[in-house]
Design an enzyme around this catalytic site. Structure first.
Site, short mmCIF file in Angstrom:
data_model
loop_
_atom_site.label_atom_id
_atom_site.label_comp_id
_atom_site.label_asym_id
_atom_site.label_seq_id
_atom_site.Cartn_x
_atom_site.Cartn_y
_atom_site.Cartn_z
N ARG A 140 0.97 -1.31 0.01
CA ARG A 140 0.24 -0.21 0.63
C ARG A 140 0.43 0.97 0.18
NH1 ARG A 140 -5.03 0.19 3.82
NH2 ARG A 140 -5.56 -1.55 2.87
N ASP A 185 -16.66 1.73 4.91
CA ASP A 185 -15.72 1.86 4.65
C ASP A 185 -15.21 1.51 3.13
OD1 ASP A 185 -15.26 -0.38 4.50
OD2 ASP A 185 -13.22 0.59 5.39
N SER A 201 -10.34 -2.06 15.57
CA SER A 201 -10.28 -0.60 14.21
C SER A 201 -11.39 -1.14 13.40
CB SER A 201 -9.58 -0.09 13.94
OG SER A 201 -8.71 -1.93 12.73
N ASP A 242 -14.00 0.51 0.52
CA ASP A 242 -14.24 -0.50 0.36
C ASP A 242 -14.94 -2.21 1.12
OD1 ASP A 242 -12.27 -1.27 2.41
OD2 ASP A 242 -10.93 -2.47 1.74
N LYS A 286 -12.14 -9.76 7.35
CA LYS A 286 -13.40 -8.39 7.80
C LYS A 286 -14.27 -8.30 7.25
CE LYS A 286 -10.31 -4.07 7.47
NZ LYS A 286 -8.94 -5.60 7.44
N ASP A 310 -14.90 -3.79 3.96
CA ASP A 310 -14.71 -4.52 4.88
C ASP A 310 -14.65 -3.36 5.93
OD1 ASP A 310 -12.85 -2.48 4.45
OD2 ASP A 310 -11.15 -4.24 4.93
N ARG A 311 -14.85 -2.86 6.72
CA ARG A 311 -14.73 -2.51 7.91
C ARG A 311 -16.41 -1.42 7.90
NH1 ARG A 311 -10.36 0.28 10.32
NH2 ARG A 311 -11.17 1.99 9.34
N SER A 350 -8.68 0.72 1.33
CA SER A 350 -9.88 0.70 2.34
C SER A 350 -9.60 2.00 2.32
CB SER A 350 -9.08 0.04 2.95
OG SER A 350 -10.04 -0.65 3.81
#
Length: 618
Positions: free
Chosen positions: A69, A328, A432, A330, A444, A332-333, A171
């Site tokens: 990243r 979020d 997180s 993407d 996640k 995943d959260r 993300s």
């Protein structure tokens, strides 16, 4: 000789006097076929910007807690066409070595909606180049035809029995960033030694192969398959395994607001609510469609709390909705906010949501399990910097709780091991706001978490309870867990190193601090070096993680605090929690003690004014 060749030769002729840099500049100008990123390097050479050239060209991307990243732009340490091609060539070489049937099993590629005009980078283009490298080598590629949530890639890897997969995403990072997130055949993010071996293979394959730039292969190769419809359908069917009150969901009077933060989540959360029998959640119109500039928020991170949820909360008030769910970019959260009876909004922390999810998933297991089901076969997991609330629930209810290193790659791999050994895993999380409900996805997943929290809220409504009231009941039953997490920005790696090395040599060489201000320290665990004073052999039970900094202090008053660096951003994070027994119900005292320990930790160990750290409240 073409104009481009002449221009490149002239630039190369302008020697910097640094052989390593001259070689790197020559390689970049020879290999990069993206005119915008190539021009960035040419301009730096013309202007004699040797330091920036070294920063961009004389180091490479490395795997952190969420893959590769970085910012999008020109350079071997940035995310761009060339570095994605190089990374995929290394992936191909490593996978060919690991799997004799690689060409039969294939590879999954997904992407989010990020993009950057100045470097012609977009997640979709980078996904196509990833696919092109593999297609040119005769590897079947399952390339999603549309942006998808990150959880769809690990889910597809397992469902399609692919050798591995990549998700192009950064993300919740700032709009300038992008990433290359790698999943292994088990559906979990790669861990060591795969990451190190892939990096070695990338180093051996830095020059683009014939065909690696040919993104037209995506449209012309018979080896390209689009898994979108199949994966979306079976994912939604699998979701129903953790739906326990479909009839109740269909009748609930609760309204839900959903924001996808300008990312991929809208369509998929709508489908998930339908799968659970709900009416569709009301979307935030300004944020439901993809926007790589994230134009309505200062940062696309729902973990930042009420300040970035403002549009969602105002819409909820207008629509008389009590619960807001935010995925979020993407997806995943998940962040959750609930309107309280005093008219204020409560934005739940990741640890608070985990208490609710843990209670709900265990309760649902108990109610729906056969009499023969053995609670000793049941597991929940959390990362070591997360709340210990699941541990408290496990101790009272009789199931197993385990900790892993930070990052869902560790959780995913451990969950797969447990499943392979016949264990049942109900839930796992990281503080997180990352949650794994069930085991359909070994990562996640904000889509499934959003609809599970909606079902929980609907059920509690029938008991005349809010999510916040249920959270209090959980703490009264299992003990209050008061936690606080925040971070300091630090853009100088040398400063970060100095902060942590001082802690390892506090009063004298190889001597950790024995106190922090007025608070005595009972134990120190340093995962970076593998040290743990609480163990007889002084060795950490958790794996050593030399590439990141993380030290945990257990204080004599019961507080546990961890300092660590972020694997994806220039941050020093701190995590602190006071864990109380059920009979200790004085939350004011616990919060006061926690705050005092945090203040001492910052003043004595981080010394922000001395080290130039910039505090950010979470």
């Amino acid at each position: 000789m073409g104009d481009g060749d002449v221009n490149s030769n002239l630039l190369i002729a302008r020697s910097t006097g640094d052989a390593q840099l001259d070689k790197a500049v020559g390689q970049w100008l020879s290999w990069d076929k993206n005119p915008k990123t190539k021009e960035q390097i040419e301009n730096l050479v013309r202007n004699g910007m040797n330091k920036e050239l070294r920063d961009r060209l004389c180091c490479r991307l490395t795997f952190g807690t969420a893959g590769l990243r970085s910012a999008m732009g020109a350079g071997f340490c940035y995310i761009n066409d060339l570095t994605v091609i190089q990374s995929t060539q290394g992936m191909y070489k490593y996978l060919e070595r690991c799997f004799s049937d690689f060409r039969q099993r294939g590879f999954v590629v997904g992407y989010d909606t990020r993009g950057q005009v100045t470097s012609s980078c977009s997640s979709k283009r980078l996904a196509k180049l990833t696919a092109a490298v593999l297609l040119a080598k005769g590897v079947p590629v399952y390339l999603f035809s549309k942006y998808v949530p990150t959880p769809f890639v690990p889910y597809a890897v397992r469902q399609l029995k692919a050798a591995a997969g990549v998700m192009i995403t950064a993300s919740h990072n700032r709009k300038e960033d992008n990433g290359y997130k790698v999943y292994w055949e088990n559906g979990a993010q790669i861990t060591s030694p795969h990451d190190k071996e892939i990096l070695k293979c990338i180093e051996e394959c830095v020059e683009p192969w014939n065909g690696s730039w040919n993104e037209n292969l995506v449209d012309t190769s018979p080896l390209t398959q689009d898994p979108l419809e199949e994966i979306s359908k079976i994912y939604m069917e699998d979701l129903k395994k953790i739906c326990y009150h479909r009839e109740l969901n269909a009748k609930t009077n609760l309204k839900f607001i959903h924001t996808s933060f300008h990312g991929v989540g809208h369509d998929y959360v709508q489908l998930a609510f339908k799968a659970f029998g709900f009416k569709p959640p009301i979307p935030v119109p300004e944020q439901k469609d993809p926007d790589p500039d994230f134009s309505t928020v200062k940062c696309p991170n729902p973990e930042e709390g009420e300040s970035v949820l403002e549009l969602s909360l105002r819409l909820a008030e207008k629509e008389s909705a009590r619960v807001v769910v935010a995925t979020d970019p993407d997806a995943d959260r998940l962040a959750v906010a609930e309107l309280q009876k005093n008219g204020r909004w409560k934005v739940f922390t990741g640890n608070e949501l985990a208490a609710l999810f843990g209670w709900w998933m265990f309760r649902s297991w108990k109610v729906n399990s056969s009499k023969e089901a053995d609670v000793k076969n049941v597991y929940m997991l959390a990362t070591t910097v997360s709340s210990k609330i699941l541990k408290a629930i496990a101790l009272k209810e009789g199931f197993h709780f385990e900790e892993t290193l930070p990052g869902f790659k560790w959780i995913g791999s451990r969950v797969k091991d447990l499943l392979d050994n016949g264990k049942e895993v109900l839930f796992a999380f990281e503080e997180s706001i990352g949650f794994m409900c069930g085991t359909s996805v070994l990562d996640k997943d904000g889509v499934s978490a959003a609809v599970v929290i909606a079902e929980m809220a609907s059920y509690l409504e029938t008991k005349n309870l809010t999510l916040a009231q249920q959270l209090t009941e959980i703490y009264e039953m299992y003990g209050y867990h008061i936690s606080k997490t925040s971070y300091f920005l630090c853009y100088e790696p040398s400063t970060i190193k100095r902060v942590f090395e001082k802690l390892r040599n506090f009063d004298s060489p190889k001597s950790y601090p024995k106190s922090c201000g007025a608070y005595g320290i009972l134990h120190v665990r340093d995962v970076t070096t593998g040290y743990d004073s609480s163990q007889l052999n002084k060795k950490s039970v958790l794996p050593t993680s030399k590439n990141s900094q993380m030290i945990t202090f257990t204080f004599q008053n019961g507080c546990v605090a961890t300092l660590r660096t972020s694997g994806t951003e220039p941050k020093i994070k701190y995590y602190a929690e006071m864990c109380a027994r059920p009979e200790q119900s004085d939350t004011t005292f616990l919060e006061d003690q926690l705050q005092k320990v945090i203040e001492a930790l910052i003043e004595n160990f981080l010394e922000p004014s001395k080290n130039g750290l910039i505090w950010r409240s979470v």
